[in-house]
Scaffold this active site. Structure first.
Site, PDB file in Angstrom:
ATOM      1  CE  LYS A  12      -4.392  -1.516   1.939  1.00 12.85           C
ATOM      2  NZ  LYS A  12      -5.351  -1.370   3.031  1.00 12.85           N
ATOM      3  CE  LYS A  26     -13.289  -3.652  -1.085  1.00 14.56           C
ATOM      4  NZ  LYS A  26     -14.027  -3.878   0.136  1.00 14.56           N
ATOM      5  CE  LYS A  82      -9.474 -11.634  -3.379  1.00 18.73           C
ATOM      6  NZ  LYS A  82      -9.052 -11.452  -2.010  1.00 18.73           N
TER       7      LYS A  82
END
Ligand code: TRP
Length: 332
Positions: free
Chosen positions: A115, A200, A197
């Protein structure tokens, strides 16, 4: 003697929509757990501000997520559903646990490394101590089980280490949580990059399907899903796109992969994709209908999360009082 149910804890961040992948891989299975466990489902709004959010969107998505829990069939009589920010004990315990967590441990967290690369302009302290807040979430409720995917496994390990460390210093205080390995939920991949994967936070909206998406848009996305040029509906090397669509069809219709393979032998991708789209639409239809109802019934949803937070705060306070006493704070 009545058997005491184990406590199962999970939380979802209200960032972005809930995808077909989240539903088939996790939330769908939660409905089966509500009879066997005491389940807590938290909307982790405190976690989500570790990356920048637009306030109005965050508020809206938080209520939407809770409504979606209800629409998916989670019963508020059997599960505790609430917003993390409504239970101050989370932030309070997180502070304490920060003092029992080492910089070195947090620096090794792969999600932090990840991140901080993706949000290089905002590597804030909250992003760094994110796993400590997550440990607080879990440990406050004397949780037995946490359903975790691979991406959260390292965080759960850390929560266990912190709990064991604290218990070692002050005597038994926290239950050491175990990972809950779910019945194989389907692993759904991106429609545009089938080796990744379904997410969203995919910047390309064609990669994912939201559980409350309308039928036309679902059909369009499946129609344009990446496949291959071989033209046969089977599993195999280089056929991740078709394989993913087969998993989606299997998970939404209940038909086995083998049966799908033989039923579509010799048939084309167009026909196959049309059927996948229909199965997805049918599977999501009742959820979307209930979701729309809950979104109309603000008062009911508010009652669910208000009572949920009261119940959660009561349980959390018991652990927090114990912690305050053990570390040496004066009784208030
Ligand atoms: N970090 C989790 C995620 O992004 C969400 C989360 C927050 C969580 N607190 C938790 C999950 C406690 C399980 C238990 O998926």
């Amino acid at each position: 003697m009545e058997e005491v149910k184990k406590i199962l804890y999970s939380a979802v961040q209200p960032s972005g929509c809930v995808t077909l992948g989240n539903y088939l891989g996790a939330i769908k299975n939660w409905v089966d757990l509500q009879e066997s466990y005491n389940c807590m489902y938290c909307v982790a709004d405190l976690h989500s501000i570790t990356v920048r959010q637009t306030p109005a969107d965050l508020r809206k998505r938080s209520v939407e997520l809770l409504s979606l829990f209800l629409a998916c069939g989670l019963d508020p009589e059997k599960n505790i559903m609430y917003f993390q920010s409504h239970v101050p004990a989370h932030a309070e315990l997180a502070w304490i646990l920060n003092c029992y967590t080492y910089m070195g441990e947090l620096s090794r967290m792969t999600q932090f490394k990840d991140k901080s690369q993706r949000h290089a302009d905002n590597i804030n302290a909250g992003l760094f101590t994110y796993p400590v807040l997550m440990a607080a979430d879990i440990l406050l409720y004397q949780t037995d089980l946490v359903p975790v995917g691979v991406d959260q496994k390292q965080h759960l390990e850390l929560a266990r280490d912190i709990a064991a460390r604290f218990n070692g210093i002050y005597s038994e205080t926290f239950k050491i949580p175990e990972p809950y390995i779910a019945k194989v939920g389907a692993k759904i991949m991106s429609l545009t990059e089938p080796t990744k994967k379904m997410s969203k936070s995919d910047p390309n909206p064609k990669g994912f399907i939201s559980v409350v998406e309308d039928a036309d848009s679902i059909a369009k996305k499946i129609k344009s899903a990446v496949t291959d040029s071989e033209g046969s509906i089977r599993r195999g090397e280089g056929k991740e796109g078709i394989e993913n669509l087969m998993s989606i069809l299997s998970a939404t219709s209940g038909e086995s992969i083998e049966s799908i393979e033989s039923r579509f032998a010799g048939k084309g991708y167009g026909e196959f994709k049309a059927e996948v789209a229909e199965a997805v639409v049918e599977c999501l239809r009742p959820i979307k209908e209930k979701y729309d109802q809950y979104m109309q019934d603000k008062a009911y949803v508010e009652k669910v999360y208000t009572e949920g937070a009261q119940h959660a705060q009561y349980l959390a306070r018991r652990t927090l009082d114990k912690v305050y006493r053990k570390v040496g704070f004066v009784k208030r």
